[in-house]
Design an enzyme around this catalytic site. Structure first.
Site, PDB file in Angstrom:
ATOM      1  N   ASP A  94      -3.925   4.278   1.078  1.00 46.09           N
ATOM      2  CA  ASP A  94      -4.529   4.047  -0.253  1.00 46.09           C
ATOM      3  C   ASP A  94      -6.037   4.167  -0.171  1.00 46.09           C
ATOM      4  OD1 ASP A  94      -1.975   3.121  -0.905  1.00 46.09           O
ATOM      5  OD2 ASP A  94      -2.548   1.012  -0.767  1.00 46.09           O
TER       6      ASP A  94
ATOM      7  N   HIS B  51      -2.572  -0.294   1.559  1.00 44.37           N
ATOM      8  CA  HIS B  51      -1.988   0.521   2.623  1.00 44.37           C
ATOM      9  C   HIS B  51      -3.133   1.355   3.195  1.00 44.37           C
ATOM     10  CE1 HIS B  51       1.325   0.118  -0.340  1.00 44.37           C
ATOM     11  NE2 HIS B  51       2.154   0.175   0.686  1.00 44.37           N
TER      12      HIS B  51
HETATM   13  C1  XLS Z   1       7.391  -0.979  -2.374  1.00 42.33           C
HETATM   14  C2  XLS Z   1       6.699  -2.095  -1.800  1.00 42.33           C
HETATM   15  C3  XLS Z   1       5.357  -1.791  -1.184  1.00 42.33           C
HETATM   16  C4  XLS Z   1       4.932  -2.885  -0.263  1.00 42.33           C
HETATM   17  C5  XLS Z   1       3.822  -2.521   0.666  1.00 42.33           C
HETATM   18  O1  XLS Z   1       8.393  -1.122  -3.067  1.00 42.33           O
HETATM   19  O2  XLS Z   1       6.593  -3.088  -2.779  1.00 42.33           O
HETATM   20  O3  XLS Z   1       4.395  -1.517  -2.144  1.00 42.33           O
HETATM   21  O4  XLS Z   1       4.549  -4.033  -0.965  1.00 42.33           O
HETATM   22  O5  XLS Z   1       4.158  -1.414   1.423  1.00 42.33           O
END
Ligand code: XLS
Ligand code: CA
Ligand code: CA
Length: 436
Positions: free
Chosen positions: A103, A100
């Protein structure tokens, strides 16, 4: 360059008899299975958020694992994570990663400063990618963590939040384009509702589609070549997430004419009351198969535990669907998985990835054996053989009318040709193929 995991060697394949905890028992990257190297079938990806950011914090307590990487300055930390992330990929042999925007770099005082922070880190990531050959499986924008998105992003009742989200996703797509990402994922973080008493569902769904359309058009206009994905999830954080499951998302994409594929997460499938395999089957049957978030939930808990995948029945049936879909093209297996809170050592990151990679390697080996064994495919083929000729053929050819079918049924008197579904026999075949 600082080495953050000095006690971890490059992880190698040593085979099923090895008792070296830091070796693969089943994942042999260069070995060919079903016409491709294992590493090209599996296309493993490291999730930046869990691997480099999650430190075990939960609602009941603070972190248990130190991921400060010897600094307390947010930008220095972001830089250290780039080094640590590429070291993990190098040592595990993982060739892809996913992140993200938030991140990889901290938010600044305003959007312009936040974007400048991103640019600094993206420069470093780009240089590392050139140096190592690692690739970006997909990136995404975190449009759910900040309080500005408390009511959603693309589905917010507040147009200012929608506009901010559009700007944020635009920047993340520019980053993906620059880094040659194989995909870009939209996971509907807070795109849902907690009560219909305050919700205009029709407008929210139209607006979500408007946001997706704008972003896809923009991405293509600047040369983004990857897939655009929607990642289904039925609940959490909102009570009802609009992207409930594969079937719901496919209906949505068709309604709005959006050219996207699915990123299927195992744990989200089970939260929706489906198996992982079901979600993949829907995607492949409908032509929306794209990528996978590899993890597993705990069947005794009702939330998104994001555990590293260990269940080889699941990985086998998942890889069976992947092979039947013709394999990954731009997608891969992204470990959207985190070590358990008491797994508090940094070396647990490696044990977890080794276990997850071996579980999917086993799944690939078993799925290939199941297909080669052929009994399951043959059974399914025979089960539907009444559509190959006679009245069945007329039905699938579209030439039968209800009047003709009525005549046929009247002449037949009753259905006398049903045969056994043989579920238990097929389960036994699976066990025999896996353990025989
Ligand atoms: C959350 C999601 C997230 C997505 C990306 O539950 O898994 O991590 O994979 O935003
Ligand atoms: Ca996910
Ligand atoms: Ca998840």
């Amino acid at each position: 360059m600082a080495e953050f995991f000095p006690n971890i060697p490059r992880i190698k394949y040593e085979g099923p008899q090895s008792d070296n905890p830091l070796a693969f028992k089943f994942y042999n990257p260069e070995e060919e299975i079903a016409g491709r190297k294992m590493k090209d079938h599996l296309r493993f990806s490291m999730a930046w958020w869990h691997t480099l950011c999650a430190n075990g914090t939960d609602m009941f307590g603070v972190g248990t694992v130190d991921k400060s990487f010897n600094t307390s300055d947010p930008m220095d930390l972001a830089k250290a994570k780039v080094e640590a992330g590429f070291e993990i990929m190098d040592k595990t042999g993982i060739e892809f990663f996913a992140f993200h925007d938030r991140d990889i770099a901290p938010e600044g005082e305003n959007l312009a400063e936040t974007n400048r922070n991103l640019d600094v880190i993206v420069d470093l990531i780009e240089a590392k990618m050139k140096e190592t050959g690692k690739k970006l499986l997909w990136d995404t924008a975190n449009m759910f963590g900040n309080p500005r998105y408390m009511h959603g992003a693309g589905t917010s009742p507040n147009a200012d939040a929608f506009a901010y989200a559009a700007a944020q996703a635009k920047k993340a797509i520019e980053i993906g384009t620059r880094l040659g990402a194989e995909g870009y994922t939209f996971w509907g973080g807070r795109e849902g509702y907690d009560t219909l008493l305050n919700t205009n569902m029709g407008l929210e769904l139209d607006n979500m589609a408007r946001l997706l359309r704008m972003e896809i058009e923009y991405g293509r206009s600047i040369g983004f070549k990857g897939n655009f994905y929607v990642e289904p999830k039925p609940k959490e954080p909102t009570k009802h997430q609009y992207d409930f499951d594969s079937a719901t998302v496919i209906g949505f994409l068709r309604k709005y004419g959006l050219d996207m594929k699915l990123n299927i997460e195992a744990n989200h499938g089970t939260l929706a009351g489906h198996t992982f395999q079901h979600e993949l089957r829907v995607a492949r049957t409908e032509g929306y198969f794209g990528s996978v978030d590899a993890n597993i939930g705990d069947m005794l808990l009702g939330w998104d535990t994001d555990e590293f995948p260990y269940n080889v029945y699941d990985t086998t049936l998942a890889m069976y669907e992947v092979l039947k879909a013709g394999g990954f093209e731009k997608g891969g297996l992204n470990f959207d998985s985190k070590t358990r809170r008491p797994s508090c050592g940094l070396d647990d990151i490696f044990h977890a990835h080794i276990m997850g990679m071996d579980s999917f390697a086993l799944g690939l080996r078993m799925a290939d054996k199941l297909i080669k064994d052929g009994r399951i495919d043959k059974f399914v083929e025979e089960r539907y053989s009444s559509y190959n000729s006679g009245i069945g053929k007329k039905i699938v050819d579209g030439t039968a009318t209800v009047q003709e079918l009525e005549e046929y049924a009247l002449a037949m008197g009753d259905v006398k040709t049903n045969t056994s579904g043989r579920q238990e026999y097929l389960e036994a075949v699976m066990n025999q193929v896996m353990f025989g």
